[in-house]
Design a protein around this motif. Structure first.
Motif, PDB file in Angstrom:
ATOM      1  N   GLY A 144      -4.790  -5.662  70.454  1.00  0.00           N
ATOM      2  CA  GLY A 144      -5.103  -6.970  69.877  1.00  0.00           C
ATOM      3  C   GLY A 144      -4.964  -6.953  68.363  1.00  0.00           C
ATOM      4  N   LEU A 145      -4.785  -5.751  67.807  1.00  0.00           N
ATOM      5  CA  LEU A 145      -4.728  -5.586  66.343  1.00  0.00           C
ATOM      6  C   LEU A 145      -3.378  -5.057  65.879  1.00  0.00           C
ATOM      7  N   VAL A 146      -2.765  -4.216  66.692  1.00  0.00           N
ATOM      8  CA  VAL A 146      -1.442  -3.663  66.379  1.00  0.00           C
ATOM      9  C   VAL A 146      -0.618  -3.656  67.673  1.00  0.00           C
ATOM     10  N   ALA A 147       0.677  -3.477  67.533  1.00  0.00           N
ATOM     11  CA  ALA A 147       1.563  -3.545  68.703  1.00  0.00           C
ATOM     12  C   ALA A 147       2.081  -2.175  69.102  1.00  0.00           C
ATOM     13  N   SER A 148       2.605  -2.084  70.309  1.00  0.00           N
ATOM     14  CA  SER A 148       3.445  -0.962  70.738  1.00  0.00           C
ATOM     15  C   SER A 148       4.680  -1.571  71.386  1.00  0.00           C
ATOM     16  N   LYS A 158      -3.446  -9.847  74.088  1.00  0.00           N
ATOM     17  CA  LYS A 158      -4.590  -9.225  73.397  1.00  0.00           C
ATOM     18  C   LYS A 158      -4.744  -9.775  71.979  1.00  0.00           C
ATOM     19  N   HIS A 159      -3.630 -10.017  71.270  1.00  0.00           N
ATOM     20  CA  HIS A 159      -3.749 -10.702  69.980  1.00  0.00           C
ATOM     21  C   HIS A 159      -4.331 -12.106  70.200  1.00  0.00           C
ATOM     22  N   GLY A 160      -3.918 -12.738  71.286  1.00  0.00           N
ATOM     23  CA  GLY A 160      -4.431 -14.079  71.606  1.00  0.00           C
ATOM     24  C   GLY A 160      -5.927 -14.076  71.828  1.00  0.00           C
ATOM     25  N   ILE A 161      -6.424 -13.069  72.523  1.00  0.00           N
ATOM     26  CA  ILE A 161      -7.865 -13.077  72.831  1.00  0.00           C
ATOM     27  C   ILE A 161      -8.687 -12.770  71.576  1.00  0.00           C
ATOM     28  N   VAL A 162      -8.104 -12.014  70.642  1.00  0.00           N
ATOM     29  CA  VAL A 162      -8.805 -11.809  69.361  1.00  0.00           C
ATOM     30  C   VAL A 162      -8.883 -13.147  68.616  1.00  0.00           C
ATOM     31  N   GLY A 163      -7.830 -13.940  68.672  1.00  0.00           N
ATOM     32  CA  GLY A 163      -7.855 -15.267  68.045  1.00  0.00           C
ATOM     33  C   GLY A 163      -8.846 -16.194  68.729  1.00  0.00           C
ATOM     34  N   LEU A 164      -8.845 -16.177  70.051  1.00  0.00           N
ATOM     35  CA  LEU A 164      -9.805 -16.993  70.815  1.00  0.00           C
ATOM     36  C   LEU A 164     -11.239 -16.615  70.428  1.00  0.00           C
ATOM     37  N   THR A 165     -11.475 -15.310  70.305  1.00  0.00           N
ATOM     38  CA  THR A 165     -12.806 -14.803  69.930  1.00  0.00           C
ATOM     39  C   THR A 165     -13.256 -15.422  68.605  1.00  0.00           C
ATOM     40  N   THR A 175     -25.486 -21.359  66.232  1.00  0.00           N
ATOM     41  CA  THR A 175     -26.302 -21.285  67.450  1.00  0.00           C
ATOM     42  C   THR A 175     -26.672 -19.825  67.719  1.00  0.00           C
ATOM     43  N   GLY A 176     -27.419 -19.623  68.773  1.00  0.00           N
ATOM     44  CA  GLY A 176     -27.783 -18.270  69.194  1.00  0.00           C
ATOM     45  C   GLY A 176     -26.741 -17.643  70.116  1.00  0.00           C
ATOM     46  N   VAL A 177     -25.591 -18.279  70.188  1.00  0.00           N
ATOM     47  CA  VAL A 177     -24.499 -17.730  71.012  1.00  0.00           C
ATOM     48  C   VAL A 177     -23.542 -16.984  70.080  1.00  0.00           C
ATOM     49  N   THR A 178     -23.214 -15.747  70.421  1.00  0.00           N
ATOM     50  CA  THR A 178     -22.214 -15.022  69.627  1.00  0.00           C
ATOM     51  C   THR A 178     -21.011 -14.683  70.500  1.00  0.00           C
ATOM     52  N   CYS A 179     -19.883 -14.524  69.848  1.00  0.00           N
ATOM     53  CA  CYS A 179     -18.646 -14.166  70.560  1.00  0.00           C
ATOM     54  C   CYS A 179     -17.920 -13.100  69.752  1.00  0.00           C
ATOM     55  N   ASN A 180     -17.668 -11.980  70.385  1.00  0.00           N
ATOM     56  CA  ASN A 180     -16.993 -10.856  69.717  1.00  0.00           C
ATOM     57  C   ASN A 180     -15.994 -10.205  70.657  1.00  0.00           C
ATOM     58  N   ALA A 181     -15.073  -9.465  70.066  1.00  0.00           N
ATOM     59  CA  ALA A 181     -14.106  -8.703  70.860  1.00  0.00           C
ATOM     60  C   ALA A 181     -14.332  -7.210  70.642  1.00  0.00           C
ATOM     61  N   ILE A 182     -14.120  -6.457  71.697  1.00  0.00           N
ATOM     62  CA  ILE A 182     -14.124  -4.995  71.630  1.00  0.00           C
ATOM     63  C   ILE A 182     -12.665  -4.561  71.788  1.00  0.00           C
ATOM     64  N   CYS A 183     -12.231  -3.637  70.930  1.00  0.00           N
ATOM     65  CA  CYS A 183     -10.822  -3.233  70.939  1.00  0.00           C
ATOM     66  C   CYS A 183     -10.690  -1.735  71.199  1.00  0.00           C
ATOM     67  N   PRO A 184     -10.691  -1.337  72.483  1.00  0.00           N
ATOM     68  CA  PRO A 184     -10.601   0.091  72.794  1.00  0.00           C
ATOM     69  C   PRO A 184      -9.203   0.649  72.579  1.00  0.00           C
ATOM     70  N   GLY A 185      -9.164   1.932  72.231  1.00  0.00           N
ATOM     71  CA  GLY A 185      -7.922   2.707  72.331  1.00  0.00           C
ATOM     72  C   GLY A 185      -7.777   3.173  73.771  1.00  0.00           C
TER      73      GLY A 185
END
Ligand code: NAD
Length: 259
Positions: A144-148, A158-165, A175-185
């Motif tokens: 979501g951060l770099v390509a292969s 994955k880049h799209g879901i980081v933008g959606l986040t 609000t008390g709602v948070t939205c974050n992305a986790i980016c595993p190797g």
């Protein structure tokens, strides 16, 4: 910490989703399991989670189908009242150069790895807003951060879901709602095993050799990230300490993105 709350984890019959489901159940959350698998194996997952003293339901919605996603959210809400923690995790991979990338694989990857998170998020949001508490955790990827090369659909999704986040985090910032992305190797799950198998075949390598080759290319630590580590990060994002973590794309990747 999450006693009385409900977590829905898409794609939680295997790999990372299962690791996150275990971690959230360990904190007391009731769990909605989703994903494919043999009924007996899914029953075993449910029984294991129930030994932690939580309630579980399984819904087999195909995450490429908006109607099925809607039915799953309704089932979760009718069983538990609302979804407090939504983990958008279901995902697939296909590796091929762009000129021979099968069109049906592109469509499936965009639907499962990206659009499904739009549908689940829009459907759980009204009740999260009403409760003024919620956690949306999108399992993106370091992709979501770099390509292969040869992963156009996956990298685009994955880049799209980081933008959606980020958009959802801004819409819920007061609000008390948070939205974050986790980016595993690299995490050693069935999704990566397929890539290891084809690498072993191509390079005439044994299992250990294929793992070393895969890691040395991208992941400086030379160690896989584990589903348990990802589960612990998801738990942290549910704590009050993470109330102001909003719109982050948190890489947990053995140093991949630092290069
Ligand atoms: P996995 O293959 O072990 O698990 C995928 C899960 O998604 C399974 O439960 C599967 O049944 C489910 N699933 C697949 N298609 C589905 C559909 N149409 N509808 C419902 N469920 C479906 O893979 P994993 O490695 O645990 O991957 C989980 C997520 O983590 C994916 O989004 C993947 O892109 C991401 N990710 C994985 C890695 C890695 O190295 N394994 C790295 C970064 C990100």
């Amino acid at each position: 910490m999450l006693k009385g709350k409900t977590a829905l984890i898409t794609g939680s019959t295997s790999g990372i989703g299962l690791g996150i489901a275990r971690a959230l159940a360990n904190e007391g959350a009731n769990i909605v399991i989703n994903g494919f698998g043999a009924p007996a194996a899914i029953k075993r997952v449910e029984s294991e989670l129930q030994t932690l003293g939580v309630r579980t339901i399984y819904h087999g919605a195909d995450m490429s189908k908006p109607d099925a996603i809607e039915q799953m959210i309704h089932a979760a809400e009718s069983e538990f009242g609302r979804v407090d923690v939504l983990v958008n995790n279901a995902g697939i991979q296909h590796v091929a150069p762009i000129e021979s990338f099968p069109v049906d694989r592109w469509d499936a990857i965009i639907a499962i790895n990206l659009s499904s998170a739009f549908h689940t998020t829009r459907l759980v949001m009204p009740k999260m807003r009403q409760a003024n508490w919620g956690r949306i955790i999108n399992v993106a990827s370091v992709h979501g951060l770099v390509a292969s090369a040869d992963k156009s659909a996956y990298v685009a999704a994955k880049h799209g879901i980081v933008g959606l986040t980020k958009s959802v985090a801004l819409e819920t910032a007061r609000t008390g709602v948070t939205c974050n992305a986790i980016c595993p190797g690299w995490v050693l799950t069935p999704l990566v095993q397929q890539q290891l198998d084809s690498r072993a075949e191509r390079g005439k390598l044994d299992a250990e050799g294929a793992q070393q080759a895969l890691l040395s290319e991208k992941q400086p630590s030379m160690q896989f990230v584990t589903p348990e580590q990802l589960g612990a990060l998801a738990v942290f994002l549910c704590t009050p300490a993470a109330d102001q973590v909003r719109g982050a794309a948190w890489n947990i990747d053995g140093g991949w993105y630092a290069q």
